[in-house]
Design a protein around this motif. Sequence first.
Motif, PDB file in Angstrom:
ATOM      1  N   GLN A  88       0.564  -0.941   0.420  1.00 33.02           N
ATOM      2  CA  GLN A  88      -0.366  -0.388  -0.201  1.00 33.02           C
ATOM      3  C   GLN A  88       0.552   1.166   0.282  1.00 33.02           C
ATOM      4  O   GLN A  88       0.621   2.006  -0.718  1.00 33.02           O
ATOM      5  CB  GLN A  88      -0.864  -0.306   0.931  1.00 33.02           C
ATOM      6  N   ALA A  89       2.231   1.347   1.113  1.00 29.79           N
ATOM      7  CA  ALA A  89       3.354   2.301   1.003  1.00 29.79           C
ATOM      8  C   ALA A  89       3.361   2.395  -0.667  1.00 29.79           C
ATOM      9  O   ALA A  89       3.629   3.974  -0.334  1.00 29.79           O
ATOM     10  CB  ALA A  89       3.919   2.024   1.435  1.00 29.79           C
ATOM     11  N   GLN A  90       3.536   1.810  -0.915  1.00 31.55           N
ATOM     12  CA  GLN A  90       3.972   1.913  -2.965  1.00 31.55           C
ATOM     13  C   GLN A  90       2.771   1.836  -3.360  1.00 31.55           C
ATOM     14  O   GLN A  90       3.630   3.197  -4.570  1.00 31.55           O
ATOM     15  CB  GLN A  90       4.664   0.475  -3.496  1.00 31.55           C
ATOM     16  N   ARG A  91       2.108   2.734  -3.531  1.00 35.28           N
ATOM     17  CA  ARG A  91       0.444   2.239  -4.529  1.00 35.28           C
ATOM     18  C   ARG A  91       0.783   3.833  -3.948  1.00 35.28           C
ATOM     19  O   ARG A  91       0.541   4.360  -4.932  1.00 35.28           O
ATOM     20  CB  ARG A  91      -0.171   1.493  -3.843  1.00 35.28           C
ATOM     21  N   ASP A  92       0.203   4.612  -2.333  1.00 38.73           N
ATOM     22  CA  ASP A  92       0.514   6.114  -2.319  1.00 38.73           C
ATOM     23  C   ASP A  92       1.995   6.560  -2.873  1.00 38.73           C
ATOM     24  O   ASP A  92       0.994   8.009  -3.427  1.00 38.73           O
ATOM     25  CB  ASP A  92      -0.114   5.902  -0.816  1.00 38.73           C
ATOM     26  N   ALA A  93       2.633   5.999  -2.606  1.00 42.28           N
ATOM     27  CA  ALA A  93       3.825   7.289  -3.298  1.00 42.28           C
ATOM     28  C   ALA A  93       3.732   7.019  -4.864  1.00 42.28           C
ATOM     29  O   ALA A  93       4.155   8.372  -5.082  1.00 42.28           O
ATOM     30  CB  ALA A  93       5.080   6.071  -2.711  1.00 42.28           C
ATOM     31  N   ALA A  94       3.556   5.900  -5.769  1.00 40.57           N
ATOM     32  CA  ALA A  94       2.801   5.607  -7.246  1.00 40.57           C
ATOM     33  C   ALA A  94       1.813   6.818  -7.540  1.00 40.57           C
ATOM     34  O   ALA A  94       2.230   7.528  -8.602  1.00 40.57           O
ATOM     35  CB  ALA A  94       3.231   4.842  -7.290  1.00 40.57           C
ATOM     36  N   GLU A  95       0.694   7.060  -6.318  1.00 42.17           N
ATOM     37  CA  GLU A  95       0.560   8.438  -7.031  1.00 42.17           C
ATOM     38  C   GLU A  95       1.063   9.631  -6.423  1.00 42.17           C
ATOM     39  O   GLU A  95       0.822  10.720  -7.845  1.00 42.17           O
ATOM     40  CB  GLU A  95      -1.205   8.332  -5.880  1.00 42.17           C
ATOM     41  N   LEU A  96       1.793   9.671  -6.155  1.00 42.64           N
ATOM     42  CA  LEU A  96       2.797  11.037  -6.525  1.00 42.64           C
ATOM     43  C   LEU A  96       3.461  11.622  -7.910  1.00 42.64           C
ATOM     44  O   LEU A  96       4.645  12.612  -7.639  1.00 42.64           O
ATOM     45  CB  LEU A  96       3.328  11.369  -4.613  1.00 42.64           C
TER      46      LEU A  96
END
Length: 170
Positions: A88-96
């Motif tokens: 989930q942290a990787q998904r959140d970071a990729a949104e940026l």
Amino acid sequence: MKRSIGILLLTFLVISCSGKNGPSEEEKAVHAERELKEALAAIEEANKMINILVREGKFEEAGKYFAPDVVQMISGQPPVKGRDAWVQAQRDAAELGDWNLDLEVLDFQYLGDQAVERGRGIQSFTANEDSPVPSMELIGDYLVLWEKTPEGWQIKYDYVVVAPPELQEE
């Protein structure tokens, strides 16, 4: 006569088995060196694949290189506990925006079913138009405890210390 042949064969068997008590020290050293090199190669490949898979948005696939109960600690951030939280942290970071990580192994200790990797990394971030975080490049040192599992080498603990901006100019 048969009894004499049986005793003779038994004697030869005992002599041949007692002559050698396992591999020599040289053979053990060669085997240990081969295991170390194989483990290091597998872990360097895992590091490469994690970065590629994350850049491609394949977070679940990248997460398989992390133990289900992984703990990742990055300076200035709360710990990430568990593979699902890591994904989930990787998904959140990729949104940026887009992230890229180049790692250099500085030291590697092979401990059988575990290994410790110490190194330095450069993480590049290119912000997208909606990102509240600017584009940047971070340099940090890391220490990773890997465990050999039936699924392959997986990260159990990942500790990253990001260098302050004044120390990042090398």
